[in-house]
Design a protein around this motif. Structure first.
Motif, PDB file in Angstrom:
ATOM      1  N   UNK A 176       0.872  -1.172   0.000  1.00 14.23           N
ATOM      2  CA  UNK A 176       0.000   0.000   0.000  1.00 14.23           C
ATOM      3  C   UNK A 176       0.907   1.219   0.000  1.00 14.23           C
ATOM      4  N   UNK A 177       0.425   2.301  -0.573  1.00 11.94           N
ATOM      5  CA  UNK A 177       1.284   3.457  -0.809  1.00 11.94           C
ATOM      6  C   UNK A 177       0.430   4.714  -0.758  1.00 11.94           C
ATOM      7  N   UNK A 178       1.098   5.865  -0.573  1.00 14.31           N
ATOM      8  CA  UNK A 178       0.398   7.150  -0.572  1.00 14.31           C
ATOM      9  C   UNK A 178       1.312   8.171  -1.232  1.00 14.31           C
ATOM     10  N   UNK A 179       0.936   8.607  -2.441  1.00 16.16           N
ATOM     11  CA  UNK A 179       1.784   9.557  -3.159  1.00 16.16           C
ATOM     12  C   UNK A 179       1.006  10.740  -3.724  1.00 16.16           C
ATOM     13  N   UNK A 180      -0.267  10.896  -3.369  1.00 14.49           N
ATOM     14  CA  UNK A 180      -1.128  11.977  -3.854  1.00 14.49           C
ATOM     15  C   UNK A 180      -1.300  11.940  -5.364  1.00 14.49           C
ATOM     16  N   UNK A 181      -1.151  10.760  -5.950  1.00 15.89           N
ATOM     17  CA  UNK A 181      -1.258  10.634  -7.403  1.00 15.89           C
ATOM     18  C   UNK A 181      -2.150   9.456  -7.800  1.00 15.89           C
ATOM     19  N   UNK A 182      -1.656   8.236  -7.644  1.00 13.32           N
ATOM     20  CA  UNK A 182      -2.400   7.096  -8.185  1.00 13.32           C
ATOM     21  C   UNK A 182      -2.309   5.858  -7.306  1.00 13.32           C
ATOM     22  N   UNK A 183      -1.936   6.027  -6.062  1.00 15.26           N
ATOM     23  CA  UNK A 183      -1.624   4.875  -5.228  1.00 15.26           C
ATOM     24  C   UNK A 183      -2.872   4.262  -4.600  1.00 15.26           C
ATOM     25  N   UNK A 184      -2.660   3.140  -3.915  1.00 11.05           N
ATOM     26  CA  UNK A 184      -3.757   2.427  -3.251  1.00 11.05           C
ATOM     27  C   UNK A 184      -3.623   2.562  -1.749  1.00 11.05           C
ATOM     28  N   UNK A 185      -4.716   2.870  -1.095  1.00  7.57           N
ATOM     29  CA  UNK A 185      -4.725   3.001   0.367  1.00  7.57           C
ATOM     30  C   UNK A 185      -5.904   2.237   0.963  1.00  7.57           C
ATOM     31  N   UNK A 186      -7.070   2.397   0.363  1.00  5.62           N
ATOM     32  CA  UNK A 186      -8.277   1.711   0.823  1.00  5.62           C
ATOM     33  C   UNK A 186      -8.480   0.382   0.119  1.00  5.62           C
ATOM     34  N   UNK A 187      -7.724   0.145  -0.948  1.00  4.75           N
ATOM     35  CA  UNK A 187      -7.866  -1.069  -1.754  1.00  4.75           C
ATOM     36  C   UNK A 187      -6.505  -1.740  -1.886  1.00  4.75           C
ATOM     37  N   UNK A 188      -6.529  -3.007  -2.308  1.00  3.11           N
ATOM     38  CA  UNK A 188      -5.270  -3.736  -2.350  1.00  3.11           C
ATOM     39  C   UNK A 188      -4.408  -3.300  -3.526  1.00  3.11           C
ATOM     40  N   UNK A 189      -3.147  -3.685  -3.459  1.00  2.78           N
ATOM     41  CA  UNK A 189      -2.168  -3.341  -4.488  1.00  2.78           C
ATOM     42  C   UNK A 189      -2.732  -3.634  -5.879  1.00  2.78           C
ATOM     43  N   UNK A 190      -2.651  -2.676  -6.815  1.00  2.25           N
ATOM     44  CA  UNK A 190      -3.227  -2.903  -8.142  1.00  2.25           C
ATOM     45  C   UNK A 190      -2.365  -3.779  -9.040  1.00  2.25           C
ATOM     46  N   UNK A 191      -1.141  -4.082  -8.625  1.00  3.77           N
ATOM     47  CA  UNK A 191      -0.315  -4.994  -9.405  1.00  3.77           C
ATOM     48  C   UNK A 191      -0.568  -6.432  -8.982  1.00  3.77           C
ATOM     49  N   UNK A 192      -0.259  -7.366  -9.847  1.00  2.52           N
ATOM     50  CA  UNK A 192      -0.657  -8.759  -9.664  1.00  2.52           C
ATOM     51  C   UNK A 192       0.285  -9.506  -8.725  1.00  2.52           C
ATOM     52  N   UNK A 193      -0.173 -10.598  -8.138  1.00  6.52           N
ATOM     53  CA  UNK A 193       0.721 -11.450  -7.345  1.00  6.52           C
ATOM     54  C   UNK A 193       1.900 -11.972  -8.167  1.00  6.52           C
ATOM     55  N   UNK A 194       1.658 -12.286  -9.430  1.00  8.11           N
ATOM     56  CA  UNK A 194       2.753 -12.756 -10.286  1.00  8.11           C
ATOM     57  C   UNK A 194       3.855 -11.704 -10.379  1.00  8.11           C
ATOM     58  N   UNK A 195       3.439 -10.454 -10.535  1.00 12.10           N
ATOM     59  CA  UNK A 195       4.386  -9.339 -10.609  1.00 12.10           C
ATOM     60  C   UNK A 195       5.169  -9.211  -9.301  1.00 12.10           C
ATOM     61  N   UNK A 196       4.478  -9.263  -8.180  1.00  8.38           N
ATOM     62  CA  UNK A 196       5.121  -9.144  -6.865  1.00  8.38           C
ATOM     63  C   UNK A 196       6.132 -10.269  -6.664  1.00  8.38           C
ATOM     64  N   UNK A 197       5.709 -11.477  -6.977  1.00 10.99           N
ATOM     65  CA  UNK A 197       6.618 -12.619  -6.842  1.00 10.99           C
ATOM     66  C   UNK A 197       7.871 -12.421  -7.688  1.00 10.99           C
TER      67      UNK A 197
END
Length: 702
Positions: A359-380
């Motif tokens: 989760x992130x906060x950058x005043x632009x496009x990040x996620x705070x109330x919702x889960x990471x918008x990138x996929x588990x495959x990407x994270x792995x």
């Protein structure tokens, strides 16, 4: 029942070893879990679980490792470890594997099933040694849990945070941001966790400008005062398990040279940071010999390090940070996006670690109330690639407010423990744990969530969290009102480049239109699946994926309608623009209703302090734009639209009084005008703008 160890209500929990507050705490946790599971007495004889802390470590266990073995007569199970964390993991292993207590039982409302007893096969067990040595959460941007209460207690909330972390096999925490940090640092230490620090708060010291508000926060001018705060922090924490964060950014999460323009070259900046790091290390070493220290290569620090302008003491863990969206490159700041690789090279002397965001906060496009918008495959892929570069000494995960992010917190905990994870197996196991009656549907809908995310940039990690909609609407609205549609929103150049305001509206409209049908379809299907019943699984669907999908759907549709409204404004169709802004407003209000009316009383007020995404601020801004449009199109009498479109032809033709009732407020007026869209007036007075709006009800019609 022969041949098994009988775990039941009468089982005695016994401890032998050095008295440790952390171990006593988790023995109480296990007793609590037994009370949940064993609701009735079992008439089968008493058994004992002996928890043995033997710091001489006769079994040659690795640090944090535990062993389980059984007596010949199966009357006793022994859990042994050579350190407190090893024994805590043993306790929690019994809680999860024998009693069925889920890692996130508190955060995802998942209580274990009641049983009269649990038969345990007498098989000796050695726990695995984790891939990552130091692994944990940064409780950051924690604005929801900092004010929310569980059973009237905020302390209980933080206790549940730390318990979940330990259940995920974590051993390290940054226990909050800024003034929250010292409040719960003691609790985290007493629960057995290592403490480390925010990259903007070296050594966990108080911020200079809070203590000395009348002094300039300049190390060159006030070196002794800075060192006074650092020594105070070292003395306060010297008896705890600490991974000392050393370094220097400034007063707040930004570079110090923003406030100290004397440091106008990279060489000057690197020299000062190197000097400060050496001073801090020497101060720690005076009190705690051979300290474990880390330094964050974050944002601008990565760039200085890559230029060879920073020097660190030997053995300091270099912590490399991701982009905020999971990519191991430096983060974008404003429109500055150099994307410096954040991966250690073979020539970079170790040890190395990772600071990662779910989760992130950058005043632009990040996620705070919702889960990471990138996929588990990407994270792995990103984390295993980092591990391949010997970056497994340290992994701190920005976890926000826990509850919206349990999917990825669980996923990353598998990676930090095992070093690898099969994404499909993980998803299957996750939905089976929480939604056993809906496994196929929830697997498909979870994948659909990631498919629906807006890709807004040129790089694979540039995918939109919910703040993409809210900050965009607010930035565009400000420029629309202030410049009456003539000047661009410079705060959005990071996305659109240096475009004019119309081009900015068009750019965001295209992005929203492309994915809105997917969000609408997914929201509809989850609504049908979750229903409004009190079934526990359906409630979990509503509390997790359902609300997150709706936050995205509502935000995406609000942004789309808002951009359409600007088109009508430019065509001087103020009524059409007014109704489209009203549509956007209703979408945002739908999110607010879901956030304010939880399925369980337990979660009342959880979203109350949503001050970062701030959905209610978007509501306020849209109301302001709606009022402005009415001012332009319906003022100054504020009765023209009502008279023209909501009264009969005869009433409109006779004008003896300016109006016979008070002018309608906006919510009433907009609702009545919306209803009028469903009618066809015989005298042909339905406005062209409303007919146009009816023809543009979805992006597909464009």
């Amino acid at each position: 029942m022969s041949g098994v160890f009988i775990f039941n209500k009468e089982t005695i929990l016994e401890y032998q070893g050095t008295e440790r507050t952390s171990i006593r705490h988790f023995l109480k946790v296990l007793a609590r879990d037994m009370e949940k599971v064993f609701l009735e007495k079992y008439e089968g004889g008493k058994t004992t679980i002996l928890f043995l802390l033997d710091e001489s470590n006769p079994e040659n266990l690795e640090p944090e490792q535990f062993k389980i073995e059984f007596s010949h007569d199966l009357s006793q199970m022994t859990v042994m470890a050579g350190d407190d964390l090893g024994l805590i993991y043993g306790i929690l292993h019994i809680s999860e594997n024998f009693l069925g207590v889920d890692k996130f039982w508190f955060w995802n409302d998942c209580e274990p099933p009641a049983q009269s007893m649990v038969p345990v096969e007498p098989v000796d067990y050695f726990s695995h040694v984790s891939k990552t040595k130091f692994r944990g959460w940064f409780i950051n941007d924690e604005v929801l849990i900092s004010t929310w209460r569980s059973n009237g207690s905020n302390g209980e909330v933080w206790e549940m945070v730390f318990e979940a972390l330990l259940r995920c096999n974590g051993n390290m925490v940054i226990p909050g941001t800024d003034i929250e940090n010292p409040v719960y640092k003691k609790m985290a230490s007493e629960m057995g966790l290592w403490i480390t620090h925010h990259h903007a708060e070296p050594l966990g010291a108080r911020m200079f400008s809070r203590v000395f508000p009348d002094k300039k926060a300049s190390y060159t001018e006030n070196k002794e005062l800075f060192q006074q705060l650092w020594r105070e922090a070292i003395r306060e924490q010297k008896d705890n398990k600490v991974i000392w964060n050393i370094g220097f950014r400034g007063q707040g999460d930004r570079p110090f040279w923003v406030d100290d323009p004397a440091f106008d070259t990279d060489e000057k900046r690197g020299a000062l940071i190197s000097e400060i790091i050496r001073d801090q290390y020497d101060m720690i070493d005076e009190i705690q010999k051979n300290p474990i220290c880390c330094v964050n290569l974050y944002g601008e620090i990565t760039e200085l390090y890559k230029q060879g302008l920073l020097e660190f003491p030997e053995g300091v863990i270099k912590v490399w940070a991701d982009s905020g969206y999971g990519k191991m490159v430096s983060r974008r700041q404003g429109s500055h996006n150099p994307r410096v690789p954040s991966i250690a090279s073979p020539q970079d002397q170790g040890p190395h670690g990772i600071y990662y965001h779910v989760t992130f906060y950058d005043l632009q496009a990040s996620n705070h109330l919702t889960m990471l918008p990138n996929t588990p495959e990407f994270v792995k892929d990103e984390l295993t690639r980092a591990f391949d570069h010997e970056m497994s000494e340290f992994l701190i995960v920005n976890c926000g407010n826990i509850r919206p992010h349990i999917y990825f917190l669980d996923f990353v905990s598998e990676l930090w423990t095992k070093g690898d994870v099969d994404e499909e197996e993980f998803l299957s196991g996750f939905v089976s744990r929480y939604y056993p009656s809906y496994t196929t549907d929830m697997s498909n809908y979870t994948k659909a969530f990631f498919d629906a995310v807006i890709p807004y940039g040129n790089f694979e990690d540039e995918r939109a969290g919910e703040q993409f909609y809210h900050f965009t609407i607010r930035n565009l609205a400000k420029q629309w009102i202030v410049s009456q549609g003539s000047q661009p929103a410079k705060n959005l150049f990071w996305a659109t480049g240096e475009a004019g305001l119309k081009e900015q509206f068009d750019w965001f409209q295209t992005k929203a239109a492309d994915k809105l049908p997917q969000w609408e379809e997914l929201a509809s299907e989850l609504q049908a699946l979750a229903g409004d019943s009190q079934d526990e699984e359906q409630k979990r669907i509503r509390n997790q994926l359902h609300i997150q999908v709706h936050i995205h759907k509502n935000g995406c549709k609000a942004l789309y309608r808002f951009t359409q409204a600007f088109e009508r404004f430019r065509a001087e169709d103020h009524l059409g623009a007014y109704l489209l802004v009203n549509d956007a407003l209703n979408e945002i209000r739908e999110s607010l209703i879901m956030m304010q009316e939880p399925t369980d009383a337990k979660w009342e007020g959880f979203y109350e302090n949503d001050c970062l995404t701030n959905v209610s601020l978007t509501e306020y801004v849209l109301e302001t734009v709606r009022r402005n449009l009415r001012m332009l199109g319906d003022g100054p009498a504020f009765y023209q639209w009502e008279k023209q479109y909501l009264t009969s032809a005869g009433e409109r033709a006779v004008m003896l009084l300016t109006n016979k009732t008070k002018q309608l407020m906006d919510d009433q007026l907009a609702e009545k005008l919306e209803k009028s869209m469903e009618q066809t007036y015989s005298d042909g007075t339905n406005p062209q703008s409303i007919n146009k709006k009816k023809a543009e009800t979805s992006p597909a019609s464009r």
